[in-house]
Design a protein around this motif. Structure first.
Motif, PDB file in Angstrom:
ATOM      1  N   LYS A 101       9.119  -1.148  11.632  1.00 57.85           N
ATOM      2  CA  LYS A 101       7.986  -0.339  11.166  1.00 57.85           C
ATOM      3  C   LYS A 101       6.739  -0.871  11.841  1.00 57.85           C
ATOM      4  O   LYS A 101       6.524  -2.074  11.913  1.00 57.85           O
ATOM      5  N   LYS A 149       2.734  -1.137  11.707  1.00 52.53           N
ATOM      6  CA  LYS A 149       1.632  -1.055  10.755  1.00 52.53           C
ATOM      7  C   LYS A 149       0.328  -1.323  11.497  1.00 52.53           C
ATOM      8  O   LYS A 149       0.313  -2.076  12.468  1.00 52.53           O
ATOM      9  N   LEU A 150      -0.738  -0.733  11.017  1.00 51.15           N
ATOM     10  CA  LEU A 150      -2.062  -1.012  11.562  1.00 51.15           C
ATOM     11  C   LEU A 150      -2.852  -1.731  10.479  1.00 51.15           C
ATOM     12  O   LEU A 150      -3.168  -1.160   9.442  1.00 51.15           O
ATOM     13  N   VAL A 151      -3.149  -3.000  10.717  1.00 50.44           N
ATOM     14  CA  VAL A 151      -3.918  -3.794   9.772  1.00 50.44           C
ATOM     15  C   VAL A 151      -5.382  -3.442   9.968  1.00 50.44           C
ATOM     16  O   VAL A 151      -5.943  -3.656  11.045  1.00 50.44           O
ATOM     17  N   PRO A 187      -2.459  -3.982  15.380  1.00 50.72           N
ATOM     18  CA  PRO A 187      -1.113  -3.511  15.063  1.00 50.72           C
ATOM     19  C   PRO A 187      -0.174  -4.674  14.737  1.00 50.72           C
ATOM     20  O   PRO A 187      -0.257  -5.744  15.346  1.00 50.72           O
ATOM     21  N   ASP A 188       0.677  -4.474  13.757  1.00 49.89           N
ATOM     22  CA  ASP A 188       1.715  -5.435  13.380  1.00 49.89           C
ATOM     23  C   ASP A 188       3.042  -4.711  13.325  1.00 49.89           C
ATOM     24  O   ASP A 188       3.115  -3.554  12.915  1.00 49.89           O
ATOM     25  N   ALA A 191       6.825  -4.836  11.717  1.00 46.62           N
ATOM     26  CA  ALA A 191       7.734  -5.419  10.739  1.00 46.62           C
ATOM     27  C   ALA A 191       9.150  -5.140  11.239  1.00 46.62           C
ATOM     28  O   ALA A 191       9.552  -3.981  11.402  1.00 46.62           O
ATOM     29  N   GLU A 247       7.476 -10.494  10.849  1.00 43.26           N
ATOM     30  CA  GLU A 247       6.305  -9.672  11.124  1.00 43.26           C
ATOM     31  C   GLU A 247       5.650 -10.238  12.370  1.00 43.26           C
ATOM     32  O   GLU A 247       5.357 -11.433  12.447  1.00 43.26           O
TER      33      GLU A 247
END
Length: 183
Positions: free
Chosen positions: A122, A124-126, A138-139, A141, A158
């Protein structure tokens, strides 16, 4: 990276006939069978020369099989030897190539008994953190299903952009090494 085989000429200190037996026993050592003992050869080589000789030829055999050297390539690496000794070394490599290759594959496989069976990811945008109001980083997972001798387990990591890049480079390098060993 080209390996250096500086101590190949040490083999000339023994008779040609004895060198055949010695080289085959060094291959036995690669294959986790009994290696030749220094005590048998202490009258021919000093301990330091013995270590240099065994290390050089063990490395040479592994490189020759791993990189599928031709006779000409092997002869180039053995510049300090007479043609008779070069032929003996080539004959040992050629006749024991399957044994050495099999052991190299087994040794690399034994590094880990875990196999990845499945993965899920997945992105994710922190947007912010408790210390910084605006991050926008961006991260990824990554969840990996891993089969081990104890059973299945899930490994979750992560990764930021740099860590993901490092992981991809490592996996590409491992794939290249695996393809090279299989060919």
């Amino acid at each position: 990276m080209a390996a250096s085989f500086e101590n190949t000429e040490l083999l000339k200190k023994t008779e040609l006939k004895s060198s055949v037996n010695l080289l085959h026993r060094l291959v036995d050592g690669i294959c986790h069978r009994p290696r030749p003992a220094y005590d048998e050869f202490s009258k021919i080589w000093s301990l330091q020369d013995w270590w240099a000789l065994t290390d050089t030829y063990t490395d040479l055999f592994k490189e020759a099989v791993k990189n599928t050297w031709t006779k000409d390539t092997l002869f180039e690496k053995l510049q300090g030897l007479d043609d008779d000794y070069k032929s003996v070394v080539f004959d040992v490599v050629d006749s024991r190539r399957a044994d050495i290759r099999s052991q190299l594959l087994n040794d690399s496989h034994a590094l880990s008994q875990a196999n990845m069976t499945d993965f899920d990811w997945k992105l994710k945008l922190v947007m912010s953190s408790d210390k910084i109001s605006s991050v926008q980083e961006p991260d990824l997972a990554l969840d990996m299903e891993v089969q081990t001798t104890e059973g299945r387990k899930t490994v979750s990591v992560e990764l930021n952009k740099q860590q993901l890049s490092n992981l991809i480079n490592s996996l590409e390098g491992a794939n290249k090494a695996l393809v090279q060993l299989k060919s």
